[in-house]
Design a protein around this motif. Structure first.
Motif, PDB file in Angstrom:
ATOM      1  N   LYS A 158      16.323  79.070  20.433  1.00  0.00           N
ATOM      2  CA  LYS A 158      16.327  80.364  19.750  1.00  0.00           C
ATOM      3  C   LYS A 158      14.924  80.770  19.280  1.00  0.00           C
ATOM      4  O   LYS A 158      14.635  81.961  19.116  1.00  0.00           O
ATOM      5  N   PRO A 161       9.834  82.230  22.712  1.00  0.00           N
ATOM      6  CA  PRO A 161       9.647  83.615  23.170  1.00  0.00           C
ATOM      7  C   PRO A 161      10.549  83.885  24.373  1.00  0.00           C
ATOM      8  O   PRO A 161      10.923  82.974  25.112  1.00  0.00           O
ATOM      9  N   GLU A 162      10.856  85.150  24.578  1.00  0.00           N
ATOM     10  CA  GLU A 162      11.807  85.511  25.628  1.00  0.00           C
ATOM     11  C   GLU A 162      11.340  85.066  27.005  1.00  0.00           C
ATOM     12  O   GLU A 162      12.144  84.629  27.837  1.00  0.00           O
ATOM     13  N   ASP A 163      10.017  85.151  27.273  1.00  0.00           N
ATOM     14  CA  ASP A 163       9.534  84.760  28.588  1.00  0.00           C
ATOM     15  C   ASP A 163       9.722  83.267  28.833  1.00  0.00           C
ATOM     16  O   ASP A 163      10.006  82.833  29.961  1.00  0.00           O
ATOM     17  N   GLN A 165      12.166  81.475  27.341  1.00  0.00           N
ATOM     18  CA  GLN A 165      13.614  81.254  27.421  1.00  0.00           C
ATOM     19  C   GLN A 165      14.131  81.407  28.843  1.00  0.00           C
ATOM     20  O   GLN A 165      15.090  80.736  29.245  1.00  0.00           O
ATOM     21  N   ASN A 166      13.494  82.285  29.607  1.00  0.00           N
ATOM     22  CA  ASN A 166      13.948  82.551  30.969  1.00  0.00           C
ATOM     23  C   ASN A 166      13.378  81.565  31.990  1.00  0.00           C
ATOM     24  O   ASN A 166      13.712  81.641  33.169  1.00  0.00           O
TER      25      ASN A 166
END
Length: 249
Positions: A158, A161-163, A165-166
């Motif tokens: 959680k 960073p979003e990048d 996480q992917n």
């Protein structure tokens, strides 16, 4: 001397066929699994309704404790009691998917605590108690460690960073991270003074009735404590309850 067991369990198959509705088990209204050890390879195997059509031979394999009982043959392979490797296999719960909040009753016929032996017969008994119960403790400790890692992975994911996480690495870790909780209730049989090293295969009616009474009594005493059924609220998400160890009564 050519015998490979003390007892002949060939008639056990008939007893199981008379007492168990294997068609109902195969209908998979409820998941059923038993563990055994492949005698040739030494590997632990689970016979599960998700992967096998359960029959009397699978039950016999899971109870074929040597040297008292002979190995059970299944599709050309021979199997002994899974207790040789893991007497209370919490690992099966850890590896099961999907993960769920779980209340597990862990029944152990061997008590880790005992007095120093005074005779060679008592040495044999105490050896088995330590041998089997130590695996229970080790399995529980490992379960707690894995559960802490799962929750840490879920929390860490959680914060990424979003990048990140992917990314493939994060996606792999996310699959093992969650906040499921587990309550493990220990029901440990405290052997009578007159029981010796043969108690793991001494299955007389008197002995079985005594074990059933002890198990029923321990279950009733344990369930008097409402915290047993409460959802764990600690950080690791695992709650263990042992009535004797916790001195609740």
């Amino acid at each position: 001397m050519e015998a490979t067991s003390f007892y002949d369990t060939s008639r056990l198959r008939l007893t199981l066929e008379q007492l168990i509705d294997f068609d109902r088990i195969s209908a998979r209204h409820m998941r059923f699994s038993v563990g055994a050890v492949n005698v040739r390879s030494g590997n632990f195997v689970y016979f599960d309704t998700e992967t096998h059509t359960i029959g009397p031979e699978h039950i016999m394999a899971s109870a074929a404790l040597p040297p008292a009982f002979a190995a059970a043959e299944i599709e050309g392979e021979h199997y002994w009691d899974g207790g040789l490797v893991s007497n209370t296999p919490l690992q099966w719960i850890i590896d099961s998917h999907p993960h769920r909040d779980t209340l597990a009753f862990q029944v152990d016929l061997w008590n880790a605590r005992g007095e120093p032996p005074r005779t060679i017969a008592e040495v044999s008994t105490r050896q088995r108690e330590i041998q089997y119960s130590s695996r229970t403790r080790a399995g529980t400790d490992n379960f707690k460690y894995v559960q802490r890692l799962r929750r840490a992975l879920a929390d860490l994911f959680k914060k990424l960073p979003e990048d990140l996480q992917n990314g493939p690495e994060a996606q792999l870790l996310q699959a093992d991270g969650d906040h499921k909780v587990y309550s493990i209730v220990h029901l440990i049989y405290r052997a009578m003074n007159y029981e010796g090293h043969s108690k793991d295969y001494e299955l007389s009616r008197a002995s079985m009735q005594e074990h059933w009474r002890a198990g029923y009594y321990n279950a009733v005493r344990t369930l008097r404590h409402p915290e047993v059924l409460e959802r764990p609220a600690n950080h690791e998400g695992v709650f263990t309850f042992d009535l004797a160890d916790d001195s609740r009564e």
